[in-house]
Enzyme design. Structure first.
Site, PDB file in Angstrom:
ATOM      1  N   ARG A   1      70.624  32.205  32.577  1.00  0.00           N
ATOM      2  CA  ARG A   1      69.368  32.101  33.329  1.00  0.00           C
ATOM      3  C   ARG A   1      69.058  33.461  33.955  1.00  0.00           C
ATOM      4  NH1 ARG A   1      70.824  28.356  36.616  1.00  0.00           N
ATOM      5  NH2 ARG A   1      70.413  26.681  35.153  1.00  0.00           N
TER       6      ARG A   1
ATOM      7  N   HIS B   1      63.217  34.726  26.627  1.00  0.00           N
ATOM      8  CA  HIS B   1      62.195  33.722  26.325  1.00  0.00           C
ATOM      9  C   HIS B   1      62.111  32.695  27.449  1.00  0.00           C
ATOM     10  CE1 HIS B   1      66.040  32.169  24.743  1.00  0.00           C
ATOM     11  NE2 HIS B   1      65.592  30.987  25.154  1.00  0.00           N
TER      12      HIS B   1
ATOM     13  N   GLU C   1      67.755  30.585  17.805  1.00  0.00           N
ATOM     14  CA  GLU C   1      66.947  29.364  17.734  1.00  0.00           C
ATOM     15  C   GLU C   1      65.525  29.689  17.300  1.00  0.00           C
ATOM     16  OE1 GLU C   1      67.409  27.757  21.641  1.00  0.00           O
ATOM     17  OE2 GLU C   1      66.348  29.393  22.615  1.00  0.00           O
TER      18      GLU C   1
ATOM     19  N   HIS D   1      70.136  34.217  25.307  1.00  0.00           N
ATOM     20  CA  HIS D   1      71.410  33.772  24.744  1.00  0.00           C
ATOM     21  C   HIS D   1      72.094  34.962  24.075  1.00  0.00           C
ATOM     22  CE1 HIS D   1      69.567  29.903  25.380  1.00  0.00           C
ATOM     23  NE2 HIS D   1      68.648  30.153  24.475  1.00  0.00           N
TER      24      HIS D   1
END
Length: 320
Positions: free
Chosen positions: A196, A176, A118, A101
């Site tokens: 992605r 990740h 996150e 991200h």
């Protein structure tokens, strides 16, 4: 204002498993549930108040109506009518794609409203569960693109065997992937921007390869290598233990078997409690009483000054 429970948004996925329905004690025959969105202000994916005087209202409706009384003065000035956190339970029966991200600055340059930072907290996962988090060797953007093309990108990633209680912080830019068998809580910025990187050459139900976002991902990756990406902490009974402290959220784990008072008088933020194990009774300073158990999530308004929690109960506490 009393603490608020929401109806979960259950998401069926190609990689979803069977853990979420029993974990949340739901009477449902839904299969392949990969995610339960517990608290969400994401447009078209907002959670709805489950009970009480505000039953049936969407989360962002509450923010518009209550403003700083719900989220806190500074949070309302910073985020406006958008609720700043998204809380999920994730059950991966199969490997998820490798992702990254962007941070806020890069996201803005790419025409997105926000980046995404996150964290993951592992619940009871399969014995052989693993995940990817971060780079284990130095690569350049050019080397990264080549490794995606020749199917060797996983060779550059740090992989971890995981167990209940493990915690990983995923600041924007950190590559990740959640592996098969992982069952976890995800706390993140309210954002749907995901790039992605690699999907193991898998095909969807129509036989098509899923799109990769190689160029956007290359711009977003933090190429710095660290020795270890796991969050280390020592669990303690009947006191809070800090897991993650960052500009977007602050998360603590509690494991209680005796009553405890949480003081929020000086905190200018909402608080979210995420039930991991057991059951607790919560009474706020205004006398509102609510129960919370394994698999339930509670939004505590910013006007709340303190909570008295009793029972045998393990939970995450997070706020901005």
């Amino acid at each position: 204002m009393q603490p608020i429970k929401f109806e979960p948004l259950l998401k069926q996925t190609l990689w979803g498993g069977k853990k979420i329905i029993p974990f949340k004690h739901l009477d449902s025959s839904m299969e392949d549930v990969g995610e339960s969105w517990e608290i969400s202000g994401v447009e078209d994916h907002e959670t709805i108040v489950k009970e009480g005087p505000m039953k049936g209202k969407r989360l962002n409706e509450l923010v518009v109506e209550m403003k700083d009384k719900l989220v806190g003065r500074d949070n309302y000035q910073r985020f406006g009518d958008e609720f700043p956190l998204l809380i999920k339970f994730i059950d991966a029966r199969k490997d998820l794609s490798i992702q990254v991200h962007p941070n806020d600055e890069i996201a803005h340059k790419q025409g997105k409203p926000h980046g995404k930072t996150e964290m993951w907290y592992l619940m009871e996962s399969d014995k052989d569960a693993k995940l990817y988090c971060g780079l284990k060797k130095e690569i350049t953007p050019e080397k990264y693109k080549k490794m995606v093309e020749d199917d060797t990108i996983c060779d550059a990633l740090a992989q971890y065997e995981v167990k209940e209680g493990d915690c990983f912080f995923l600041p924007a830019g950190r590559i990740h992937a959640i592996g098969a068998g992982c069952f976890l809580t995800e706390i993140q910025q309210t954002s749907d921007v995901t790039y992605r990187i690699y999907d193991f050459k898998r095909r969807d139900k129509n036989g098509n390869l899923r799109e990769l976002h190689t160029k956007l991902a290359a711009e977003s990756i933090n190429y710095q290598v660290e020795d270890d990406y796991r969050q280390y902490y020592v669990e303690r009974k009947n006191r809070g233990v800090s897991l993650v402290h960052c500009p977007y959220f602050n998360t603590t784990v509690y494991d209680l078997d005796e009553p405890m008072t949480l003081d929020y008088k000086e905190l200018d933020s909402f608080v979210i409690l995420i039930g991991l194990k057991g059951e607790g009774k919560i009474v706020d300073n205004e006398g509102h009483e609510v129960s919370i158990k394994t698999g339930e999530t509670l939004l505590v308004p910013a006007t709340t000054e303190r909570l008295r929690i009793s029972g045998t109960f393990k939970f995450l506490e997070t706020y901005v």
